[in-house]
Design a protein around this motif. Sequence first.
Motif, mmCIF file in Angstrom:
data_model
loop_
_atom_site.group_PDB
_atom_site.id
_atom_site.type_symbol
_atom_site.label_atom_id
_atom_site.label_comp_id
_atom_site.label_asym_id
_atom_site.label_seq_id
_atom_site.Cartn_x
_atom_site.Cartn_y
_atom_site.Cartn_z
ATOM 1 N N ARG A 105 -16.105 28.169 -19.832
ATOM 2 C CA ARG A 105 -15.733 29.617 -19.605
ATOM 3 C C ARG A 105 -14.433 29.514 -19.032
ATOM 4 O O ARG A 105 -14.047 28.759 -18.434
ATOM 5 N N PRO A 106 -13.684 30.807 -19.476
ATOM 6 C CA PRO A 106 -12.370 30.800 -18.599
ATOM 7 C C PRO A 106 -12.461 30.645 -17.187
ATOM 8 O O PRO A 106 -13.642 30.984 -16.570
ATOM 9 N N PRO A 107 -11.810 29.834 -16.547
ATOM 10 C CA PRO A 107 -10.170 29.613 -16.809
ATOM 11 C C PRO A 107 -10.380 28.132 -17.773
ATOM 12 O O PRO A 107 -9.084 27.798 -18.189
ATOM 13 N N THR A 122 -4.986 28.765 -15.290
ATOM 14 C CA THR A 122 -5.144 30.271 -14.616
ATOM 15 C C THR A 122 -4.062 30.876 -14.480
ATOM 16 O O THR A 122 -2.649 30.291 -14.275
ATOM 17 N N ARG A 123 -3.738 32.137 -14.696
ATOM 18 C CA ARG A 123 -2.907 33.073 -14.315
ATOM 19 C C ARG A 123 -3.207 34.010 -13.132
ATOM 20 O O ARG A 123 -4.201 34.772 -13.488
ATOM 21 N N TRP A 124 -2.664 33.976 -12.027
ATOM 22 C CA TRP A 124 -3.217 34.814 -11.039
ATOM 23 C C TRP A 124 -2.248 35.436 -10.178
ATOM 24 O O TRP A 124 -1.571 34.499 -9.405
ATOM 25 N N PHE A 125 -1.935 36.653 -10.322
ATOM 26 C CA PHE A 125 -0.709 37.240 -9.774
ATOM 27 C C PHE A 125 0.466 36.291 -9.672
ATOM 28 O O PHE A 125 1.217 36.165 -8.671
ATOM 29 N N GLY A 126 0.704 36.051 -11.127
ATOM 30 C CA GLY A 126 2.290 35.542 -11.283
ATOM 31 C C GLY A 126 1.988 34.022 -11.137
ATOM 32 O O GLY A 126 3.269 33.390 -11.562
ATOM 33 N N ILE A 127 1.352 33.493 -10.510
ATOM 34 C CA ILE A 127 1.210 31.899 -10.592
ATOM 35 C C ILE A 127 0.261 31.262 -11.553
ATOM 36 O O ILE A 127 -0.600 31.664 -11.729
#
Lengths: 326, 334, 287, 287, 607
Positions: A59-61, A12-17
């Motif tokens: 499915r992603p993630p 997961t990439r979410w708002f930079g994390i």
Amino acid sequence: MRVDGLKAYYQTRWFGITREVRAVDDITLRIEHDEIYGIAGESSSGKSSLIKTIAGAIRPPLNVVGGTVNFDFGTRKVDLYTLKPEERTAIRWKHLAYIMQGSMSVLNPLRRVRQSFIDFAFRHMGMPMPAFLKAVEDHLLRLHLQPGVLDSYPHELSGGMRQRVVIALATVCRPGFIIADEPTTALDVVVQKSVLTMIREVQREMRASILFVTHDMAVHANLTDRLGIMYAGRLVEEGRTRDLFRNPRHPYTLHLIRSLPRIGDAEPRQGLEGTPPNLADPPPGCRFHPRCPIAMDVCRVMVPPMQALGGGHRVACHAVTEGTVQ
Amino acid sequence: MKTYAIYLAKRLLQFVLVVFIGINLTYVISHATPIDPVEQTISALTSFGNTSPEAIETMRESLRELYGMSGTPLEQYVSFWSRIVVGDFGPSLSAFPTPVSELILRALPWTIGLLVVATVLAWLLGNLLGGLAGYYRKNRLLKAMGLIAMGLHPMPYYVVAFVLLVVFGFLWPVLPISGGSGIGVGRGFSFDFISSVLLHSLLPALSLVVVGLGGWFLGMRALVSNIVTEDYVVYAELGGVDRRRILTSYVMRNALVPQVTGLAMSLGAIFTGAIITEEVFGYPGIGSLLVDAVHAGDYSLVLGITSVSIVAVSLAVLVIDLLYPLLDPRVQVE
Amino acid sequence: MLKIFRDLLRFNLEFAIGTLIVSIIVGLSVLSFFSPYPPEDIYVVAPDVPPSWEYWLGTTSRGQDVFWQMTAALRNTLLFGIAVAAISRVISLTIGLVSGYMGGMTDRVLMSINDTFIIIPLFPILVLFYFVMRDSMSWALLALIMAALGWAYDARLIRSVAMSLRTREFTSQCIFSGMSPRQIMTREHLPYVLPIVFSTTLNNMNWSIGMEVTLSVLGFTDINTPTIGSMLYWANQHTALVAGVWWWIAWPVIAVMLLFIGLYLLATALNEYIDPRSRLSRMGGAT
Amino acid sequence: MSGADTALLDVRGVSRSFWTGGLLSRRRIDAVKDVSFTLTDARPEIFTIIGESGSGKSTLARMILNGMNPTSGSIAFGGEELTTIRKTRDRMRFMSRVQPIFQNPFESFNPLSKVDRYLTMTARNFTEARSRAETDDASDRALRKVGLSLAEVKDRFPHELSGGQLQRIAIARALIPGPRLIVADEPVSMVDASLRVAIVNLFKDLRDELKVSIIYITHDLATAYYISDRIIIMRKGEVVESGDARAVLDNPQHPYSILLKDSVLSPDVPDDDEPKTIERDRAARSH
Amino acid sequence: QDVISSLPRKETLILENPEGTIKNAGWFNIWAINAGGQYTGLQQLAMDTLWYIDPEKGLEGPIDNSLAAEAPKYNADFTEMTVKLRSGIFWSDGVEFTADDVAYTVETQMKNTGMRWGPILSLNVDSVSAPDPQTVVFKLKRPNSRFHALFTVRFNAIWIMPKHVFEKAPDPMRFDFNKPVSLGAYALHSFDPEGKWFIWQRRDDWQRTTLGRFGEPGPKYAVYVDGGPPDKRVIAQMNHNMDVVHDVAPEGMFTLAKQSKSSRGWFKDFPYAHPDPTLPALLFNLQRADFQSKDVRWALALLIDIKAVSMASYRGAATISAIGIPPTGTHPDDYHIPMQDWLKNFELDTGKQKIKPYDPTVGKQIADMLRPSMKEQIPTDQAAIDKSFGMGWWKPNPQAAQELLQKAGFTKRGSNWYTPEGKPFSIRVMVEGESRPVITRAGTMIAQQWRQFGIDAKTELAQGTMLDRRNSGDFDTLISWSVESYGGHPDLAYFLDSWHSQYVAPAGKPQAPRNYMRWSSPELDGIIEKIRGVGFDDPRSIELGRDYVKLAVREMPTIPLMAYNVFVAMDDTYWTGYPTAEDPYANPVPNWGNSRYMMVRLKPRGE
Ligand SMILES: Nc1ncnc2c1ncn2[C@@H]1O[C@H](COP(=O)(O)OP(=O)(O)OP(=O)(O)O)[C@@H](O)[C@H]1O
Ligand SMILES: Nc1ncnc2c1ncn2[C@@H]1O[C@H](COP(=O)(O)OP(=O)(O)OP(=O)(O)O)[C@@H](O)[C@H]1O
Ligand SMILES: [Mg+2]
Ligand SMILES: [Mg+2]
């Protein structure tokens, strides 16, 4: 079915994390024809993730990072992840059926059960509609469901009935391989037992293979032929169910089985100390070592390899390898 | 069935309550206006022409009597309700003695025709396209539409209408910019009349659709992109269910449920839309009638119009609510 | 908080663009304090000058510099939006939380009122109010009325969240920790609905500013106060469009469009931030 | 505390019904039908309520916690009718003596609040503790009873703690007022096997060391057998069997109790040649 | 594309109906209270009455004997008026018009005081009789030298009812008179039930109407349409879809003049507009304490820079007037020009000094100011400048204003003025908003000028409530007109009579028309009473009118600003022969009753 070195991570990439959860880490296993293979393990040890990967329901993630999944449906052998999407769709339900975790909500709440059956199964059955419906009704009857449920909406059915409808939906095409993820949690013991009985019945009848996941050890004890134990994304022990229950070798399995209370036995038991590992940042070496009562130095640095003990019993523990346990 | 009757009764009661509160609210507000319709009429009558001051006093008395503006506030309030329950709003004061209901009935078809059609059209189109855009996330065309919708949606309706008017009425004058039908076109079921009405409704309808569409588009797209992650959609996809079937029966169908409620709500905005559309495009209808009535201090007409719109909107909401169980079998009585 | 803001800025294009636009607008409105002359004054510069070096955005037919006029208009319009949003947020939060937490009779009564407010046609009521207040319909009063009319929908939203919070176990835990309903609502439930409040604030601002523009253009407000709406009002009064003084209309329209798009983008970005499900679908196309 | 022969909790002929159903099918559900039992103060015990899902266990628990009134019958705590406890002061007094523990440890705490807040609030509201130091002290003492300490817990958010820790904190919180009775509604159904044992062991300790009575609601016959003193078995709102836990479970009388016991899958694998329970059933069925 | 598909455009004249959309379009009973439209062509083309008076020169002089064959004859003490009627005039349904119709009109309205002219008729008329079909005799209740004015169209008048139609209606108040039977040269062809347009068709027997004397009316069809907001009207004329636009904003007129070759205004060039015989002025509410002193009023007048006001309101296209008489029609010759000297010598005592506030060159200054941008459009000839821009006005004099205010007890603290009571001196200037854009702009400018002097002045928009608030005296100051005159005739009684203090309402009560500032002055009452005693055409009334002007200048109850200039835009794509400043035979402003004379001079283009 063969699974080799399967790795599937939640990336997961979410708002930079950026986070990588290694939910399925290097798992290898085989499932034969006409057997029920169980997978057990703590909550969030990656059971569902493994199953999704095997069912091709990722499915992603969730991404497959490595390894292969091969099916042998008798008539054809396929590698799930090299298949074209259309072919994969064609295999589904005809050969490979999947009962998702939380099967309470897998039916479209605005569609009658009958329509769901038509949507899922009609094209695989190759028969005219009246005959198809008849076949469905017969099948439901075998699962002790009245044909009347076909005209109901999912919310009108009780949990147990819904669960059974989903099982019927997955088995109506008589697939060779069924993947079931905790199909009986959230049912009370009486209903659970009847559902399990039914699963067994269907399996026997069709000589199908079932991959069955639950963390309820009692269910495994009564249903599965072989059992794999997962801990923190890894398979730590595998063997015939009876062997595993009688003679667990991995300290985690051992503990799991020892801590089960039984009716008619009020012996004091101990719970497992410590917290389950964070799969985003698993401990090095053996992932169980922080909670393991017999952890050694080597456990802290080296991942224990899978060790065959004979009779199909395999275990991944340094202590077993070195004979320090039992 | 009995429970449905109870539900029906409850809903009806709520409907009555809402209508009652709403009409009272407008009654209070409109009666709080300092505008005295008699003075208003006199001012209008005497602002041209020669009228002596004594004559005005005589006229004031006659009008007061004529308009039936006698009695205590309570008496007036009671008589207002006793008339309104039978649908009698009395005579319009600024178009005396023409009954308010006649004026409203004359205006209503235009408003309903234009606004309801435009609202429903925007709803249908917006949901269809939004649904597609939510499902086929990669489609370029739909993505572009999403961008446009995103830009248009937040725009206040007035600005959009105004820009359209400038573009099609001034910079590139191809469409009529005022009126509901052409000058001199006789009424009736004639080609001339119908085509003229259609032509005149193009621009206002376009403005309404353009603005409405964006909202529904974005709403539906967001709903759909949530629904595609629902278990039952995932499961249907895994089960190899026909993609078109998934789109229609699994995704769109389920997303529609909240959107229908939205439609009911947006019907409430129709009368807001009516005023602005009708003012900007000089379109006949209930909105311009209301503005006129307010300007003329004609509170019997104002009350008539607001009451009708409150009833109409609540009724629309009621009908949709009553149909709701058909749409969603899960709804429960509280 | 600051970190969230930074992350949003870095990783959400919509938020970044929205922030940029809104900061430009805010920047402009702050500039209004440096205007060389009072914004209400007319005939302070030569009228009808097209955009030029001297007057960047041109001048109006009333002899005002469009640039300075617009800064003042933006300031007032923004303040108006903020005022309406703030007041109506307080109302909708109170009603939503109380109604959702209390349930029962309180809920039913409050929701009946709420439904009435949702259903009644707003614009006629606003126009009516304009006539009741007649010519003393000031900016602040309008804000108050708009706030009083614009809370209902959001209150319902908040109520539904509060209702689900009420059934969550931690609420019972709070009750048995001896907290009072007020404490539970403000300390435990409020943080949950804050994100909703935040994103509806922006939508509400959009709505109220749009309403204000519309009302002003139709002449139903105090046209002495420069706002985007009253700018358009005056431009229309001078048939600026057909007279070829397009810059008088174009700039405020562009400014208000930007403002709306900016606010809207911020609202959507925040919504997305709040809703965990769309977080997932962002990771890569779902299909 | 009241005398030895006063009932701590006296549940007399309690029933509760609901109206439910969709729009087109409305029906009455008797969630609890005529349930009676008594707990005495003198002998703290673990009183288990067991039954199929929907048999009214949680409803009964809510009535005991005074969160709902019975349709008929009465509940008295320490000789005081629950229906008379309405004023805030009375309720607080009641809550200081009866405390709940909930099903899902992750749900029992507001993810947006720090967990020690619940401890502090409970200490402040139900004990003499007023200052920060006093409440901290009260919290720490309670936490130590469940094998934790304030240092481990302070300033942490729920997501930073494991389910077992959270459930223990919840228990610690319930202990702060020094309650006589703890109502635990399926406290272990959401946790896995190893954690289960740890928590029920804790219950035993509470009973034995702190003399707290516990109403333990569960589906899980095995843990019930493991810790409880007395048991009632419910089905469709009715008590079908009650008595000493071990005795009832070892030798159930009522057909439902028998069915229930039979349905429990034993984690013991039979010998190689013996068929498993499920196999047996299947075989029985196919004939 | 054509606006009108059903009529031959070449035979059709399209005019703007400034009433906009008529919400009750099917109502043509103009005698009942205003239930329907009036300027839909109804009063212009279908109605007729005894006399018409033109604000300009008229076809054959300003006064036209319409249904009357000659001027009214009063007895010596003005208690009886006899009117001889024309013969050979027919209603559009073929019935002949007779004295019975006139008598019926009067009697019916006297019976129904809720009807439009009912009250005024019953106040004045004792009895009316028709001794023969061509003679009507009015017996009056009291002497009234100007009773005939009620039947004289300036803007409108008491229109004659068709007896044979109304007789059959059970209640004349509730009778919609649809379809109307007309006495004018046009009859109703069709109308829009939504009230956006009304089409009138020339009567085949147009010779049998009073207009027949002047020849055949040109347009076969006359269409009165709702013009919509100002920009839409400009667009419509640019697309040749509206031949006569009633009024646009000054900028709209400039645009039309610049961009449409076929459009023109009353003046060929700047300032284009037709000056109505109506005088917008700043009216003080004289019942408010702050404005009781004439020093205050004068101070406020001396703070106004009329050039800036003219620019702000009309972009310079205003005809200013320093005195309370519209600078239009024949009035300049009767009042403005003869009084120049008096004005120049008029002295004002500020308490500290005596000043001569009048600046006779302001009109010229405005012209000079405009000339750089308008070039040769601005006349250079002094007479033309006087006619277009007006003559003189008060010179701004803040110093004198300050002295006057101080004389009245006002004080200045810091940069703000305070009333004698010590409250901030605050003035609201009420304007009507969008419906009168130029007035609104003038108000804004005046408020600004006062504000710059340290008075808390602001405009207050009274859109839709203006009439009400004006009549009820709910304002500080207001820009409106309390002066309306004939334009084509020097008599001032039309407005002045109602300024008599006997009609001034106490504060809070509604004020009868015209004296909205509620000025009561014994001196004025004297003048008014004298006028009542002299005949309509008596030259003495001009002298008395000048007395009124002098009194009003000294007292400054209103600050006269300018003529109400109406930007009538006329498009000669299809029609030529509109009335203009060069050929001022009629008033082109299309809602005026006497705009009907335009019809007989209009010729299709190319003839
Ligand atoms: N969508 C996701 N994104 C990120 N991490 C996830 C996601 N879904 C699951 N995980 C993480 O992956 C790990 C394995 O989860 P999984 O659902 O496979 O566990 P499980 O063994 O099936 O547990 P349970 O018994 O509770 O069903 C967990 O640590 C979980 O937090
Ligand atoms: N507030 C309510 N409104 C309507 N019906 C209710 C309500 N609460 C409970 N019920 C119904 O009462 C019955 C008993 O519910 P209860 O929750 O007490 O069962 P339970 O034994 O706790 O079940 P579980 O083991 O699933 O928790 C159920 O059929 C439930 O649907
Ligand atoms: Mg799982
Ligand atoms: Mg329960």
